[in-house]
Design an enzyme around this catalytic site. Structure first.
Site, PDB file in Angstrom:
ATOM      1  N   GLU A 120       0.840  -1.261  -0.068  1.00 32.76           N
ATOM      2  CA  GLU A 120       0.115  -0.068   0.110  1.00 32.76           C
ATOM      3  C   GLU A 120       0.840   1.226   0.177  1.00 32.76           C
ATOM      4  OE1 GLU A 120      -3.687   0.826   2.646  1.00 32.76           O
ATOM      5  OE2 GLU A 120      -2.176   2.102   3.421  1.00 32.76           O
ATOM      6  N   HIS A 171      -7.901   2.876  -3.933  1.00 35.30           N
ATOM      7  CA  HIS A 171      -9.045   2.833  -2.920  1.00 35.30           C
ATOM      8  C   HIS A 171     -10.042   4.217  -3.358  1.00 35.30           C
ATOM      9  CE1 HIS A 171      -6.326   1.364   0.594  1.00 35.30           C
ATOM     10  NE2 HIS A 171      -6.021   0.508  -0.757  1.00 35.30           N
TER      11      HIS A 171
HETATM   12  P1  FAD Z   1     -18.123   0.160   6.730  1.00 38.08           P
HETATM   13  O1  FAD Z   1     -17.721  -1.047   5.944  1.00 38.08           O
HETATM   14  O2  FAD Z   1     -19.232   1.074   6.506  1.00 38.08           O
HETATM   15  O3  FAD Z   1     -18.006  -0.179   8.394  1.00 38.08           O
HETATM   16  C1  FAD Z   1     -18.104   0.977   9.294  1.00 38.08           C
HETATM   17  C2  FAD Z   1     -18.927   0.410  10.470  1.00 38.08           C
HETATM   18  O4  FAD Z   1     -20.227   0.161  10.054  1.00 38.08           O
HETATM   19  C3  FAD Z   1     -18.613  -0.998  10.839  1.00 38.08           C
HETATM   20  O5  FAD Z   1     -18.637  -0.980  12.166  1.00 38.08           O
HETATM   21  C4  FAD Z   1     -19.486  -2.059   9.908  1.00 38.08           C
HETATM   22  O6  FAD Z   1     -19.739  -3.189  10.784  1.00 38.08           O
HETATM   23  C5  FAD Z   1     -20.593  -1.041  10.049  1.00 38.08           C
HETATM   24  N1  FAD Z   1     -21.551  -1.373   8.837  1.00 38.08           N
HETATM   25  C6  FAD Z   1     -20.898  -1.771   7.520  1.00 38.08           C
HETATM   26  N2  FAD Z   1     -22.034  -1.855   6.551  1.00 38.08           N
HETATM   27  C7  FAD Z   1     -23.195  -1.556   7.001  1.00 38.08           C
HETATM   28  C8  FAD Z   1     -24.501  -1.579   6.949  1.00 38.08           C
HETATM   29  N3  FAD Z   1     -24.742  -1.927   5.556  1.00 38.08           N
HETATM   30  N4  FAD Z   1     -25.280  -1.128   7.990  1.00 38.08           N
HETATM   31  C9  FAD Z   1     -24.686  -1.001   8.972  1.00 38.08           C
HETATM   32  N5  FAD Z   1     -23.701  -1.036   9.691  1.00 38.08           N
HETATM   33  C10 FAD Z   1     -22.794  -1.317   8.629  1.00 38.08           C
HETATM   34  N6  FAD Z   1      -9.837   5.375   5.014  1.00 38.08           N
HETATM   35  C11 FAD Z   1      -9.757   6.228   4.171  1.00 38.08           C
HETATM   36  O7  FAD Z   1     -10.222   7.336   4.301  1.00 38.08           O
HETATM   37  N7  FAD Z   1      -8.754   6.042   3.063  1.00 38.08           N
HETATM   38  C12 FAD Z   1      -8.359   4.969   2.467  1.00 38.08           C
HETATM   39  O8  FAD Z   1      -7.735   4.712   1.382  1.00 38.08           O
HETATM   40  C13 FAD Z   1      -8.503   3.807   3.580  1.00 38.08           C
HETATM   41  N8  FAD Z   1      -8.018   2.646   2.984  1.00 38.08           N
HETATM   42  C14 FAD Z   1      -8.290   1.377   4.307  1.00 38.08           C
HETATM   43  C15 FAD Z   1      -7.712   0.203   3.688  1.00 38.08           C
HETATM   44  C16 FAD Z   1      -7.897  -0.903   4.593  1.00 38.08           C
HETATM   45  C17 FAD Z   1      -7.553  -2.334   4.040  1.00 38.08           C
HETATM   46  C18 FAD Z   1      -8.748  -0.736   5.852  1.00 38.08           C
HETATM   47  C19 FAD Z   1      -8.942  -1.904   6.730  1.00 38.08           C
HETATM   48  C20 FAD Z   1      -9.128   0.534   6.182  1.00 38.08           C
HETATM   49  C21 FAD Z   1      -9.055   1.624   5.467  1.00 38.08           C
HETATM   50  N9  FAD Z   1      -9.436   3.244   5.714  1.00 38.08           N
HETATM   51  C22 FAD Z   1      -9.234   3.867   4.747  1.00 38.08           C
HETATM   52  C23 FAD Z   1     -10.090   3.157   6.845  1.00 38.08           C
HETATM   53  C24 FAD Z   1     -11.509   3.208   6.868  1.00 38.08           C
HETATM   54  O9  FAD Z   1     -11.998   4.064   5.992  1.00 38.08           O
HETATM   55  C25 FAD Z   1     -12.139   3.239   8.301  1.00 38.08           C
HETATM   56  O10 FAD Z   1     -11.770   2.384   9.129  1.00 38.08           O
HETATM   57  C26 FAD Z   1     -13.787   3.633   8.450  1.00 38.08           C
HETATM   58  O11 FAD Z   1     -14.017   3.911   9.615  1.00 38.08           O
HETATM   59  C27 FAD Z   1     -14.666   2.440   7.698  1.00 38.08           C
HETATM   60  O12 FAD Z   1     -14.510   2.002   6.721  1.00 38.08           O
HETATM   61  P2  FAD Z   1     -15.156   0.812   6.020  1.00 38.08           P
HETATM   62  O13 FAD Z   1     -15.149   0.830   4.800  1.00 38.08           O
HETATM   63  O14 FAD Z   1     -15.027  -0.434   6.794  1.00 38.08           O
HETATM   64  O15 FAD Z   1     -16.731   1.134   6.321  1.00 38.08           O
END
Ligand code: FAD
Length: 288
Positions: A16, A76
């Site tokens: 990354e 991303h």
């Molecule tokens: P979600 O999947 O929406 O999850 C957030 C919370 O909501 C979780 O508790 C989940 O269980 C819950 N949830 C998920 N779907 C639903 C639903 N349909 N209904 C109700 N609840 C739900 N951040 C950046 O800003 N830029 C990046 O480039 C970046 N890259 C990342 C790469 C990786 C591999 C990881 C692990 C994280 C990255 N992050 C990045 C951080 C990430 O954006 C944060 O952790 C953010 O708070 C959650 O993103 P998510 O996509 O997991 O969200």
């Protein structure tokens, strides 16, 4: 090639990188980093994206540079406060560059966000649904559970939704205790998540990074490892050696237990990747 197809054929090695805040020298340093990473034959390199698309232009540009260098980019994209038009704009730019793979995320929300902050894309699931069909879409997962989730099980139920809406692979948050990864895989499989779950490893090479890792990712640092780090925190070269060897230990254990790939968070430092690779050359040559 799309990442789901690569994963059908082989174990993946990936890195990354993040777009530099300033262009100029920082950008050319990153291009040099990517050229060095190319020698390690990665299957893909992922490029982070600011929450809310703050650096969309730079992120697209770096994905394009990776593609031009003959490596598969994984761009991303965060939904969060973006509108569908914002996402269409960035998707079009990526598709024009030949980028086929994206990691669909929500992005962190500001502490004081209001009800309308994530109107269109309140969760990664909404963005996955929107992007599915245009790209091969991956998503994030959390071995120790996402900080907003009450239980790991609830988080995994949401992972299943990500898969159902089109996510073809998952990449984990950083972890330093492999047992969290094995528990996640075990429980995800029990709940019907079948897509590959690629572990994300960040070599901890400086004691200064501990508070940042705790606050940003909430990852547990096992006591033994923490003691080693803290004993040598004022000896940076020793500390680096310990951190690299610990990452090597994590990687060997993950491979031995069947991980589908290794994703290295290298903070734009090619030397970290090169040193890990040189310690594990035979493993990467023969098992990837
Ligand atoms: P979600 O999947 O929406 O999850 C957030 C919370 O909501 C979780 O508790 C989940 O269980 C819950 N949830 C998920 N779907 C639903 C639903 N349909 N209904 C109700 N609840 C739900 N951040 C950046 O800003 N830029 C990046 O480039 C970046 N890259 C990342 C790469 C990786 C591999 C990881 C692990 C994280 C990255 N992050 C990045 C951080 C990430 O954006 C944060 O952790 C953010 O708070 C959650 O993103 P998510 O996509 O997991 O969200």
């Amino acid at each position: 090639m799309t990442i789901d197809k690569i994963l059908e054929k082989k174990r993946t090695l990936s890195f990354e990188v993040f777009p530099p805040k300033r262009g100029g020298e920082e950008k050319s340093a990153l291009i040099d980093t990517i050229k060095q990473l190319k020698d390690l034959r990665p299957d893909f390199i992922s490029v982070t994206y600011g929450a809310g698309g703050t650096n969309a232009g730079e992120a697209v540009e770096i994905s394009g540079e990776i593609k031009r260098l003959g490596i598969e980019p994984l761009a991303h994209i965060t939904g969060g406060p973006s509108t569908p038009e914002d996402i269409d704009r960035v998707s079009k730019a990526l598709l024009e560059l030949g980028v086929k793979n994206v990691l669909a995320l929500r992005g962190d929300r500001p502490v004081d966000f209001d009800r309308d902050y994530c109107k269109h894309f309140p969760h990664a699931t909404d963005l996955i649904k929107y992007l599915n069909g245009k790209f091969c879409v991956g998503a994030a997962c959390y071995p120790e559970g996402h900080t907003e989730c009450r239980t790991l099980r609830d988080d995994i139920v949401n992972l299943k939704k990500k898969q159902n809406l089109g996510a073809k692979f998952l990449i984990t948050q950083i972890f330093y205790d492999n047992s969290y990864y094995y528990r996640l895989v075990h429980e995800a499989r029990a709940l019907g998540v079948t897509v590959p779950i690629i572990p994300g490893i960040m070599p901890l090479v400086s004691a200064k990074n501990i508070p940042r890792i705790k606050s940003m990712c909430g990852s547990t640092i096992p006591l033994d490892f923490r003691n080693m780090i803290e004993s040598y925190s004022d000896m940076p070269r020793v500390m680096r050696e310990i951190g690299l060897n610990y990452a090597v230990y994590q990687i060997i254990d993950l491979i031995a237990k069947g991980a589908p790939g290794i994703h290295l968070y290298i903070m734009n430092h090619a030397d970290t990747a090169v040193e890990i690779f040189s310690r594990l050359r035979t493993v990467f040559d023969e098992l990837f």
